[in-house]
Scaffold this motif. Structure first.
Motif, PDB file in Angstrom:
ATOM      1  N   SER A   4     -33.111  15.355  32.139  1.00  0.00           N
ATOM      2  CA  SER A   4     -31.773  15.180  31.745  1.00  0.00           C
ATOM      3  C   SER A   4     -31.270  16.099  30.804  1.00  0.00           C
ATOM      4  O   SER A   4     -32.072  16.578  29.836  1.00  0.00           O
ATOM      5  CB  SER A   4     -31.318  13.591  31.131  1.00  0.00           C
ATOM      6  OG  SER A   4     -30.099  13.293  30.906  1.00  0.00           O
ATOM      7  N   LYS A   6     -27.780  17.915  28.617  1.00  0.00           N
ATOM      8  CA  LYS A   6     -26.020  17.963  28.175  1.00  0.00           C
ATOM      9  C   LYS A   6     -25.799  19.474  28.636  1.00  0.00           C
ATOM     10  O   LYS A   6     -26.645  20.343  28.090  1.00  0.00           O
ATOM     11  CB  LYS A   6     -25.812  17.801  26.934  1.00  0.00           C
ATOM     12  CG  LYS A   6     -26.146  16.273  26.510  1.00  0.00           C
ATOM     13  CD  LYS A   6     -25.924  15.972  24.939  1.00  0.00           C
ATOM     14  CE  LYS A   6     -26.073  14.617  24.701  1.00  0.00           C
ATOM     15  NZ  LYS A   6     -26.039  14.466  23.266  1.00  0.00           N
ATOM     16  N   GLU A   7     -24.399  19.646  28.995  1.00  0.00           N
ATOM     17  CA  GLU A   7     -23.885  21.123  29.130  1.00  0.00           C
ATOM     18  C   GLU A   7     -22.743  20.976  28.882  1.00  0.00           C
ATOM     19  O   GLU A   7     -21.957  20.037  29.181  1.00  0.00           O
ATOM     20  CB  GLU A   7     -24.168  21.632  30.632  1.00  0.00           C
ATOM     21  CG  GLU A   7     -23.940  20.613  31.903  1.00  0.00           C
ATOM     22  CD  GLU A   7     -24.215  21.187  33.181  1.00  0.00           C
ATOM     23  OE1 GLU A   7     -25.422  21.616  33.186  1.00  0.00           O
ATOM     24  OE2 GLU A   7     -23.589  20.972  34.220  1.00  0.00           O
ATOM     25  N   HIS A   9     -18.928  22.074  29.636  1.00  0.00           N
ATOM     26  CA  HIS A   9     -18.049  22.743  30.637  1.00  0.00           C
ATOM     27  C   HIS A   9     -16.477  23.096  30.171  1.00  0.00           C
ATOM     28  O   HIS A   9     -15.966  22.434  29.096  1.00  0.00           O
ATOM     29  CB  HIS A   9     -17.452  21.589  31.791  1.00  0.00           C
ATOM     30  CG  HIS A   9     -18.834  21.189  32.598  1.00  0.00           C
ATOM     31  ND1 HIS A   9     -18.530  20.848  33.852  1.00  0.00           N
ATOM     32  CD2 HIS A   9     -20.169  21.376  32.428  1.00  0.00           C
ATOM     33  CE1 HIS A   9     -19.817  20.486  34.273  1.00  0.00           C
ATOM     34  NE2 HIS A   9     -20.633  20.868  33.477  1.00  0.00           N
ATOM     35  N   VAL A  26     -21.000  17.295  29.480  1.00  0.00           N
ATOM     36  CA  VAL A  26     -21.352  16.764  30.655  1.00  0.00           C
ATOM     37  C   VAL A  26     -22.783  16.303  30.673  1.00  0.00           C
ATOM     38  O   VAL A  26     -23.628  17.073  30.368  1.00  0.00           O
ATOM     39  CB  VAL A  26     -20.900  17.315  31.970  1.00  0.00           C
ATOM     40  CG1 VAL A  26     -21.501  16.784  33.245  1.00  0.00           C
ATOM     41  CG2 VAL A  26     -19.296  17.400  31.742  1.00  0.00           C
ATOM     42  N   GLU A  27     -23.315  15.296  30.834  1.00  0.00           N
ATOM     43  CA  GLU A  27     -24.896  15.090  31.132  1.00  0.00           C
ATOM     44  C   GLU A  27     -25.037  14.952  32.612  1.00  0.00           C
ATOM     45  O   GLU A  27     -24.523  14.486  33.538  1.00  0.00           O
ATOM     46  CB  GLU A  27     -24.904  13.752  30.612  1.00  0.00           C
ATOM     47  CG  GLU A  27     -26.413  13.327  30.638  1.00  0.00           C
ATOM     48  CD  GLU A  27     -26.955  12.730  29.136  1.00  0.00           C
ATOM     49  OE1 GLU A  27     -28.394  12.583  29.074  1.00  0.00           O
ATOM     50  OE2 GLU A  27     -26.085  12.403  28.192  1.00  0.00           O
ATOM     51  N   THR A  28     -26.046  15.824  32.678  1.00  0.00           N
ATOM     52  CA  THR A  28     -26.488  16.093  34.206  1.00  0.00           C
ATOM     53  C   THR A  28     -28.055  16.079  34.302  1.00  0.00           C
ATOM     54  O   THR A  28     -28.862  15.726  33.525  1.00  0.00           O
ATOM     55  CB  THR A  28     -25.838  17.329  34.759  1.00  0.00           C
ATOM     56  OG1 THR A  28     -26.110  17.638  36.081  1.00  0.00           O
ATOM     57  CG2 THR A  28     -26.523  18.656  33.948  1.00  0.00           C
ATOM     58  N   THR A  29     -28.446  16.208  35.803  1.00  0.00           N
ATOM     59  CA  THR A  29     -29.903  16.340  35.918  1.00  0.00           C
ATOM     60  C   THR A  29     -30.228  17.440  36.483  1.00  0.00           C
ATOM     61  O   THR A  29     -29.639  17.962  37.431  1.00  0.00           O
ATOM     62  CB  THR A  29     -30.457  15.342  36.836  1.00  0.00           C
ATOM     63  OG1 THR A  29     -30.049  13.994  36.527  1.00  0.00           O
ATOM     64  CG2 THR A  29     -31.903  15.314  37.267  1.00  0.00           C
ATOM     65  N   GLU A  69     -17.184  23.414  35.411  1.00  0.00           N
ATOM     66  CA  GLU A  69     -18.637  24.094  35.567  1.00  0.00           C
ATOM     67  C   GLU A  69     -19.091  24.412  34.243  1.00  0.00           C
ATOM     68  O   GLU A  69     -18.481  24.581  33.451  1.00  0.00           O
ATOM     69  CB  GLU A  69     -18.679  25.197  36.481  1.00  0.00           C
ATOM     70  CG  GLU A  69     -17.992  25.124  37.686  1.00  0.00           C
ATOM     71  CD  GLU A  69     -17.770  26.312  38.678  1.00  0.00           C
ATOM     72  OE1 GLU A  69     -18.194  27.387  38.063  1.00  0.00           O
ATOM     73  OE2 GLU A  69     -17.226  26.436  39.931  1.00  0.00           O
ATOM     74  N   ARG A 100     -26.205  24.973  27.411  1.00  0.00           N
ATOM     75  CA  ARG A 100     -26.807  23.779  28.097  1.00  0.00           C
ATOM     76  C   ARG A 100     -28.052  23.572  27.484  1.00  0.00           C
ATOM     77  O   ARG A 100     -28.666  24.578  26.958  1.00  0.00           O
ATOM     78  CB  ARG A 100     -26.915  23.878  29.683  1.00  0.00           C
ATOM     79  CG  ARG A 100     -27.822  25.038  30.085  1.00  0.00           C
ATOM     80  CD  ARG A 100     -27.438  25.490  31.463  1.00  0.00           C
ATOM     81  NE  ARG A 100     -26.343  26.167  31.482  1.00  0.00           N
ATOM     82  CZ  ARG A 100     -25.684  26.984  32.663  1.00  0.00           C
ATOM     83  NH1 ARG A 100     -26.122  26.515  33.949  1.00  0.00           N
ATOM     84  NH2 ARG A 100     -24.857  27.591  32.677  1.00  0.00           N
TER      85      ARG A 100
END
Length: 336
Positions: A4, A6-7, A9, A26-29, A69, A100
């Motif tokens: 996991s 954070k990034e 955008h 944004v939290e992404t994988t 993005e 990120r």
């Protein structure tokens, strides 16, 4: 195992000065690396003035950031998973996927850095792009030579603070810097070795520069543009050289900014004005790294970093940097 992350955008293109509403966390994988890839835990990331231009949807030397993005920028981190024999787990690398916490990077786009020479974060500043920018501007562009009088604007910033010191190592007889506020002015004189310093917030740049360099200047390293460029042209001696690195005074402008009204002086003074991008001077990277490491070891090149803690504060760090809140390189420590 996917992680996991954070990034940051860009969600809206700024008009004038950016604000926090133009960005989103944004939290992404992030997936496991594939063949020829590495997963990097970003330990440090850079925020830089050129990023403001990439927030506009206009053609430039770098493509604009995409909306919704993750943004990009310089980062240094640790390889935590690898499918590359050249970059095993534990390697410290620099790359261009900042903004990120974790980045999936092609091994060819990551460069190992030698942390025995300097801390990892130095490769985002004095031993990285900003340091090379200063060196390239003074050597390849302005051709500083023994005895030159050199004027640097934005002199307390990441590029300017290095440029003033490198000019001295290249033989400049006098180095003058401009910065905002009495504290930065003091630090230019007492810590970065400038011979004279100007506080541009006091006004009368032409008068202050004439007092700081009464016989004129031979080289101007421009990070600011606008009134600083005008003052430099006024103070230039015959055959002077101007290396134009940046013009931060107009990056947030919403209308065309008038140029200096004294450009006619460039004719009689036989001046050379040349803009440049550090990416065109990569052939100097190894030479600069070796010389700079020596200067640092000998105490002849000092560097300063302003550190903000945590990816959650990266946008604030960028906004503060654009307002001149930093001394030296503005960095975000992504992981502690």
């Amino acid at each position: 195992m996917p992680v996991s992350s954070k990034e940051v955008h860009l969600v809206k293109r700024p008009v004038g000065e950016p604000d926090t509403g133009d960005f989103s966390m944004v939290e992404t994988t992030v997936a496991d690396p594939g063949p020829g890839q590495v997963l990097v835990r970003n330990d440090w990331m850079s925020v830089d003035p050129y990023m403001r231009g990439r927030m506009n949807d206009v053609k430039s030397y770098l493509p604009p950031f995409g909306l919704n993005e993750p943004m990009q920028g310089g980062a240094v981190g640790t390889v935590v998973a690898s499918e590359s024999d050249d970059l095993p787990v534990g390697t410290t690398v620099s790359h261009f996927l900042g903004w990120r916490e974790y980045a999936l990077v092609d091994a060819a786009a990551a460069r190992p850095v030698d942390t025995s020479l300097a801390p990892a974060e130095a490769y985002l500043g004095v031993l990285g792009m900003t340091g090379l920018t200063a060196y390239a501007g003074l050597t390849d562009v302005a051709h500083v030579k023994e005895g030159d009088v050199v004027f640097v604007s934005g002199a307390a910033g990441a590029v300017g603070s290095v440029a003033g010191q490198v000019a001295r190592q290249l033989g400049a007889s006098r180095v003058v810097g401009s910065a905002g506020g009495p504290e930065k002015k003091r630090r230019l004189l007492e810590e970065f070795g400038f011979d004279a310093a100007i506080d541009y917030r006091e006004g009368d740049l032409e008068g202050q520069l004439a007092e700081a360099a009464p016989d004129g200047i031979d080289v101007y390293f421009d990070n600011v543009g606008g009134d600083h460029l005008r003052a430099a042209i006024d103070a230039m001696r015959r055959n002077g050289r101007i290396a134009i690195c940046g013009m931060i005074s107009q990056y947030n402008a919403t209308e065309p900014v008038p140029g200096p009204d004294n450009l006619a002086l460039t004719i009689g003074k036989r001046l050379t004005l040349r803009g440049f991008l550090v990416g065109d001077h990569g052939h100097l990277a190894q030479e600069y790294a070796e010389r700079a490491a020596g200067w640092i070891a000998e105490g002849r090149l000092r560097y300063e970093e302003t550190v903000v803690e945590g990816i959650d504060h990266a946008v604030g760090a960028f906004l503060d940097m654009m307002r001149g809140a930093n001394t030296g390189k503005m960095l975000v420590r992504v992981t502690s």
